[in-house]
Design a protein around this motif. Structure first.
Motif, PDB file in Angstrom:
ATOM      1  N   SER A   1       1.017   3.976  -2.926  1.00 43.74           N
ATOM      2  CA  SER A   1       0.742   5.369  -2.567  1.00 43.74           C
ATOM      3  C   SER A   1       1.855   6.293  -3.050  1.00 43.74           C
ATOM      4  O   SER A   1       1.588   7.383  -3.573  1.00 43.74           O
ATOM      5  CB  SER A   1       0.580   5.480  -1.055  1.00 43.74           C
ATOM      6  OG  SER A   1       0.386   6.808  -0.667  1.00 43.74           O
ATOM      7  N   LYS A   2       3.109   5.859  -2.921  1.00 45.31           N
ATOM      8  CA  LYS A   2       4.233   6.675  -3.400  1.00 45.31           C
ATOM      9  C   LYS A   2       4.206   6.803  -4.916  1.00 45.31           C
ATOM     10  O   LYS A   2       4.463   7.875  -5.455  1.00 45.31           O
ATOM     11  CB  LYS A   2       5.560   6.069  -2.944  1.00 45.31           C
ATOM     12  CG  LYS A   2       5.871   6.313  -1.500  1.00 45.31           C
ATOM     13  CD  LYS A   2       7.214   5.730  -1.114  1.00 45.31           C
ATOM     14  CE  LYS A   2       7.503   5.970   0.353  1.00 45.31           C
ATOM     15  NZ  LYS A   2       8.801   5.412   0.751  1.00 45.31           N
TER      16      LYS A   2
ATOM     17  N   THR B   1       0.836  -1.206   0.000  1.00 48.93           N
ATOM     18  CA  THR B   1       0.000   0.000   0.000  1.00 48.93           C
ATOM     19  C   THR B   1       0.869   1.254   0.000  1.00 48.93           C
ATOM     20  O   THR B   1       0.586   2.216  -0.714  1.00 48.93           O
ATOM     21  CB  THR B   1      -0.936   0.008   1.226  1.00 48.93           C
ATOM     22  OG1 THR B   1      -1.760  -1.150   1.181  1.00 48.93           O
ATOM     23  CG2 THR B   1      -1.796   1.245   1.262  1.00 48.93           C
TER      24      THR B   1
ATOM     25  N   SER C   1       1.459   9.170  -5.797  1.00 52.52           N
ATOM     26  CA  SER C   1       1.848  10.532  -5.436  1.00 52.52           C
ATOM     27  C   SER C   1       2.815  11.109  -6.469  1.00 52.52           C
ATOM     28  O   SER C   1       2.678  12.265  -6.882  1.00 52.52           O
ATOM     29  CB  SER C   1       2.501  10.535  -4.056  1.00 52.52           C
ATOM     30  OG  SER C   1       2.995  11.804  -3.732  1.00 52.52           O
TER      31      SER C   1
END
Length: 185
Positions: free
Chosen positions: A53-54, A49, A57
């Motif tokens: 997410s990185k 996760t 982003s």
């Protein structure tokens, strides 16, 4: 009490205070392994996760910066932008005194030329390429009159985005010039 009862009572006391049986140790180890496997599975899920997410982003930042840069350029142009070189280059004409993609404010008219070079979004106003943003896999352009479509593929783009993100920007100064009513001569 008989001697036999004393030995049984002593054995019972010794057994209760002497340690754990093999079955008790096996049960404890099985419970510990069960808990550790749950922790390991949770760690793996959390790590994936965080990685996703990185990546998201980073992709979002690439798209945001590309959109912001191109929007500024396309909204202040007074001529129709050109998509050339098999849709890999965007040329935008700018008037003197307007902010250029490299941060300068030229005193003469100029062309901003946007392209992808070695993973970088670059811009050239005639003084050589300036690297604006890194982390791009692909960048193409398309125009439908005053609407410019920019197709961006950031590095490590999550799979749910189907390989590219489309940004549509209208050359609003050209829209306003066409929309202004002028008194016939």
């Amino acid at each position: 009490m008989s001697h036999f009862q004393n030995q049984v009572n002593a054995f019972t006391i010794y057994r209760k205070t002497g340690g754990y049986t093999l079955i008790e140790l096996l049960v404890a180890m099985a419970a510990g392994l069960f808990l550790l496997s749950g922790v390991a599975m949770s760690y793996t899920a959390i790590k994936s996760t965080v990685v996703a997410s990185k990546e998201l982003s980073h992709a979002q930042e690439v798209v945001r910066y590309t959109s912001q840069t191109m929007t500024r350029s396309l909204k202040q142009t007074s001529k129709l932008p050109e998509v050339i070189n098999e849709k890999s280059v965007l040329r935008v004409h700018q008037q003197a005194g307007l902010l250029a993609c490299d941060g300068s404010i030229p005193t003469v008219e100029y062309w901003e030329t946007y392209t992808l070079t070695n993973g970088y979004l670059t811009c050239d106003i005639g003084n050589g390429q300036v690297q604006l943003l890194r982390g791009l896999q692909a960048l193409t352009f398309d125009n439908s009159g005053i609407l410019i479509s920019i197709f961006v593929t950031p590095d490590n783009l999550p799979k749910q985005f189907d390989g590219k993100i489309q940004i549509d920007i209208a050359a609003s100064r050209l829209v306003l010039e066409k929309a202004m009513w002028r008194k016939p001569i």
